[in-house]
Write a protein that holds these residues in place. Structure first.
Motif, PDB file in Angstrom:
ATOM      1  N   VAL A   5     -61.683-119.829 -89.635  1.00 38.41           N
ATOM      2  CA  VAL A   5     -62.329-118.696 -90.290  1.00 38.41           C
ATOM      3  C   VAL A   5     -61.842-117.443 -89.584  1.00 38.41           C
ATOM      4  O   VAL A   5     -62.070-117.279 -88.382  1.00 38.41           O
ATOM      5  CB  VAL A   5     -63.861-118.807 -90.211  1.00 38.41           C
ATOM      6  CG1 VAL A   5     -64.512-117.605 -90.867  1.00 38.41           C
ATOM      7  CG2 VAL A   5     -64.339-120.091 -90.855  1.00 38.41           C
ATOM      8  N   ILE A   6     -61.125-116.576 -90.306  1.00 39.10           N
ATOM      9  CA  ILE A   6     -60.600-115.363 -89.688  1.00 39.10           C
ATOM     10  C   ILE A   6     -61.129-114.138 -90.427  1.00 39.10           C
ATOM     11  O   ILE A   6     -61.693-114.251 -91.512  1.00 39.10           O
ATOM     12  CB  ILE A   6     -59.055-115.329 -89.678  1.00 39.10           C
ATOM     13  CG1 ILE A   6     -58.510-115.364 -91.098  1.00 39.10           C
ATOM     14  CG2 ILE A   6     -58.499-116.495 -88.869  1.00 39.10           C
ATOM     15  CD1 ILE A   6     -57.014-115.080 -91.191  1.00 39.10           C
ATOM     16  N   GLY A   7     -60.923-112.997 -89.790  1.00 35.53           N
ATOM     17  CA  GLY A   7     -61.368-111.752 -90.402  1.00 35.53           C
ATOM     18  C   GLY A   7     -61.683-110.744 -89.319  1.00 35.53           C
ATOM     19  O   GLY A   7     -61.847-111.106 -88.158  1.00 35.53           O
ATOM     20  N   PRO A   8     -61.787-109.462 -89.693  1.00 32.09           N
ATOM     21  CA  PRO A   8     -62.065-108.425 -88.696  1.00 32.09           C
ATOM     22  C   PRO A   8     -63.469-108.565 -88.105  1.00 32.09           C
ATOM     23  O   PRO A   8     -64.305-109.265 -88.661  1.00 32.09           O
ATOM     24  CB  PRO A   8     -61.934-107.122 -89.493  1.00 32.09           C
ATOM     25  CG  PRO A   8     -62.076-107.505 -90.919  1.00 32.09           C
ATOM     26  CD  PRO A   8     -61.600-108.900 -91.038  1.00 32.09           C
ATOM     27  N   SER A   9     -63.702-107.870 -86.993  1.00 34.07           N
ATOM     28  CA  SER A   9     -65.012-107.934 -86.345  1.00 34.07           C
ATOM     29  C   SER A   9     -66.113-107.511 -87.300  1.00 34.07           C
ATOM     30  O   SER A   9     -65.930-106.581 -88.085  1.00 34.07           O
ATOM     31  CB  SER A   9     -65.052-107.009 -85.129  1.00 34.07           C
ATOM     32  OG  SER A   9     -64.127-107.448 -84.187  1.00 34.07           O
ATOM     33  N   GLY A  10     -67.236-108.204 -87.246  1.00 34.32           N
ATOM     34  CA  GLY A  10     -68.370-107.823 -88.068  1.00 34.32           C
ATOM     35  C   GLY A  10     -68.236-108.217 -89.524  1.00 34.32           C
ATOM     36  O   GLY A  10     -68.986-107.737 -90.361  1.00 34.32           O
ATOM     37  N   CYS A  11     -67.297-109.104 -89.838  1.00 34.44           N
ATOM     38  CA  CYS A  11     -67.099-109.458 -91.238  1.00 34.44           C
ATOM     39  C   CYS A  11     -67.981-110.617 -91.658  1.00 34.44           C
ATOM     40  O   CYS A  11     -68.017-110.995 -92.808  1.00 34.44           O
ATOM     41  CB  CYS A  11     -65.643-109.818 -91.499  1.00 34.44           C
ATOM     42  SG  CYS A  11     -65.159-111.356 -90.707  1.00 34.44           S
ATOM     43  N   GLY A  12     -68.705-111.224 -90.684  1.00 30.67           N
ATOM     44  CA  GLY A  12     -69.618-112.303 -91.047  1.00 30.67           C
ATOM     45  C   GLY A  12     -69.109-113.711 -90.741  1.00 30.67           C
ATOM     46  O   GLY A  12     -69.729-114.676 -91.144  1.00 30.67           O
TER      47      GLY A  12
END
Lengths: 315, 251
Positions: free
Chosen positions: B35-42
């Motif tokens: 699971v990847i994504g920018p900080s605070g993306c859930g």
């Protein structure tokens, strides 16, 4: 080196000296207490020697004094207080550290306020409310309704004769007095447990109780025992509240319902009229009390240090 | 083939603030899903629903369905302790319990199974071997788990998770507090773990996701923007946002 710098340097060393003096003063004070108490009690030690500690006779008319009733009373009231206060404080602190904001804040302040109630209030309250309740309900419940006074081992605690006064009642009052201290420290320790550590306990399927017992308690054991020893020290030396309810009998108690005395209350009760050998004996009692508190603290520190590695402290 | 875990229309709220929006995700058995994504993306929020650890906190709630082997685990009938045995979790920082290395791993065994002393010893050894840390700790089983290095502590936590015989292991940025060499060891370990468990990993490190995962979900502002096999995500993303993120244009 310019003038400003030199001046700052001077302030710095003056401040440093001040700190050293203050710290040294506390050590000196401790030493002075021991020395003073020993000097004043020298007469008693010289006359009775080690017998002073193991003799249970306290008879001013014959000028014979023994400390055993006081020691037994002090230790047994303290033990009862801890046995009652520890689980209650633990449970209350568990709740407070995790409670919803509103009841949590209100109850937390209540705990802190309880710690500020003067001990003489506890004593009055104990005399007028707790003692009769003990005599009419609690003591007959244990001794007769449950029949514990007939059980050989438990007879020492729940005796057949009672009048509300005595070691048991004093222990209960002391428990209520030291609970706020222990509870406040435990609450703060529990709050300092890293959330991730608690989550990993829950994360492998721990219940709340298992998390508290196996992870939070172990993690904070040093701080918690610190709180326990503050409570313990207070229970050992508490004078006023105990004086009201213990019965003040300089005799060996037969059961925890017997009237008895503690070192602190014996000193408070007799000191103003004591002269000569009795005065010296009371000083000797004081010396024993100080040595007991001191010894327990030292043992506790040693225990913490010795078991630190086992609990996982890398220090 | 039935998915090991299937998230259906998951929404998540911190009080009035909605953090996840209609997440659908199907996690395949014995694979690593990143699971990847920018900080605070859930990302973490999403993962923390799977073992219902979020329930420790007030004002956090979830809607939707989360199927584990086809059974919704968000319902009131779920045995939450058993759920957390079946779904293990590893955290951002190593969280060894304040007890010995041996007891750390024996702890979940004593919690969930009735075993004899020797069975516990055997299973502790197995779990430590599975977490490839046995050789490093076999001579200091009785010393504190906190005395190990950071990387070793994290592998000890993995051994502790394995000991409970879970089916799924959730890893929430498991290497973010660990040095590169130790990280490499843990990555190798994860690939090994895939054979026995279904692994989900939240990571900030895109190379890590590319190196070890089979599937990758890209989260952005609480939505799953794109979910596909890892190779496709990293070489031929369908969405512009995904491409921007993996090429380092934002995040």
């Amino acid at each position: 080196m310019n003038a400003v710098w030199a001046k700052k340097n001077l302030t710095d060393s003056v401040f440093r000296m001040l700190c050293v003096c203050c710290a040294g003063f506390t050590g000196l004070l401790m030493l002075a207490f021991f020395v003073q108490l020993y000097v004043e009690s020298y007469g008693a030690w010289e006359k009775f020697g080690i017998n002073f500690i193991i003799s249970s006779e306290w008879d001013p008319s014959r000028d014979v004094y023994g400390a055993l009733p006081g020691i037994v009373g002090t230790l047994s009231t303290t033990a009862i207080a801890l046995v009652i206060a520890l689980p209650l404080s633990f449970a209350a602190a568990m709740y407070l550290s995790d409670a919803a904001p509103l009841p949590g804040a209100v109850l937390s302040h209540a705990v802190d306020l309880l710690a500020a109630i003067p001990s003489v209030i506890y004593g009055m309250w104990g005399l007028f409310l707790v003692t009769p309740v003990m005599q009419d309900y609690v003591q007959p419940f244990f001794s007769e309704t449950l029949g514990l006074s007939q059980v050989p081992g438990l007879r020492l605690i729940f005796g057949p004769d009672y009048n509300g006064f005595g070691i048991f009642t004093a222990g209960v009052i002391l428990a209520l007095m030291i609970m706020p201290y222990i509870c406040a420290v435990m609450r703060d320790v529990f709050r300092m447990t890293p959330p991730m550590l608690r989550e990993s306990a829950y994360g492998i399927g721990c219940t709340r109780w298992e998390t508290a017992r196996d992870v939070v308690l172990r993690y904070g054991i040093r701080g918690i025992l610190g709180g326990v020893f503050i409570g313990l020290g207070r229970a050992l030396g508490e004078t006023m509240a105990v004086l009201f309810v213990i019965g003040n009998v300089m005799e060996m108690p037969e059961t925890s319902y017997s009237g008895a005395t503690t070192i602190a209350s014996a000193i408070a009760n007799n000191f103003s009229e004591a002269t000569g050998m009795q005065r010296s004996a009371l000083f000797a009692l004081g010396f024993i009390l100080l040595a007991m508190s001191f010894g327990i603290q030292v043992l506790a520190q040693y225990y913490l240090h010795a078991t630190g590695a086992k609990r996982g402290e890398s220090r | 083939m039935q998915a090991k875990i299937e998230a259906r229309d998951i929404c998540f709220y911190y009080g009035d603030h909605q953090a996840l929006f209609n997440n659908f995700l199907s996690v395949e058995k014995n694979k690593i899903t990143a699971v990847i994504g920018p900080s605070g993306c859930g990302k973490s929020t999403h993962l923390r629903i799977y073992n219902r650890i979020f329930e420790l906190y007030r004002n956090q709630r979830v809607t939707g369905k989360l199927l584990l082997d086809g059974v919704d685990i968000l319902g009131p009938d779920t045995d939450i302790l058993e759920l957390r045995r079946r779904i293990g979790m590893i955290f951002q920082k190593p969280t060894p319990f304040p007890m010995s290395v041996f007891d750390n791993v024996a702890y979940p065994l004593r919690l969930h199974f009735k075993l004899s002393r020797s069975e516990i010893a055997d299973r502790v050894e197995d779990a430590l071997k599975s977490a490839s840390i046995w050789d490093e700790v076999k001579d200091k089983l009785s010393s504190s788990g906190l005395a190990l290095s950071g990387g070793q502590q994290q592998r000890l936590c993995i051994a502790r998770a394995i000991a409970a015989e879970p089916e799924v292991i959730l890893m929430d940025e498991p290497t973010s507090a660990i040095d590169p060499v130790a990280t490499l060891k843990i990555e190798e370990l994860m690939v090994e773990l895939r054979k026995r468990f279904t692994v989900m990993i939240v990571t900030h490190n895109m190379q890590q996701a590319a190196r070890i995962s089979d599937y990758t979900a890209f989260f952005h502002k609480g939505e799953i923007v794109e979910y596909n096999d890892t190779k496709t995500i990293f070489t031929n993303p369908k969405c512009k946002k995904t491409e921007d993120y993996i090429t380092g244009r934002f995040g």
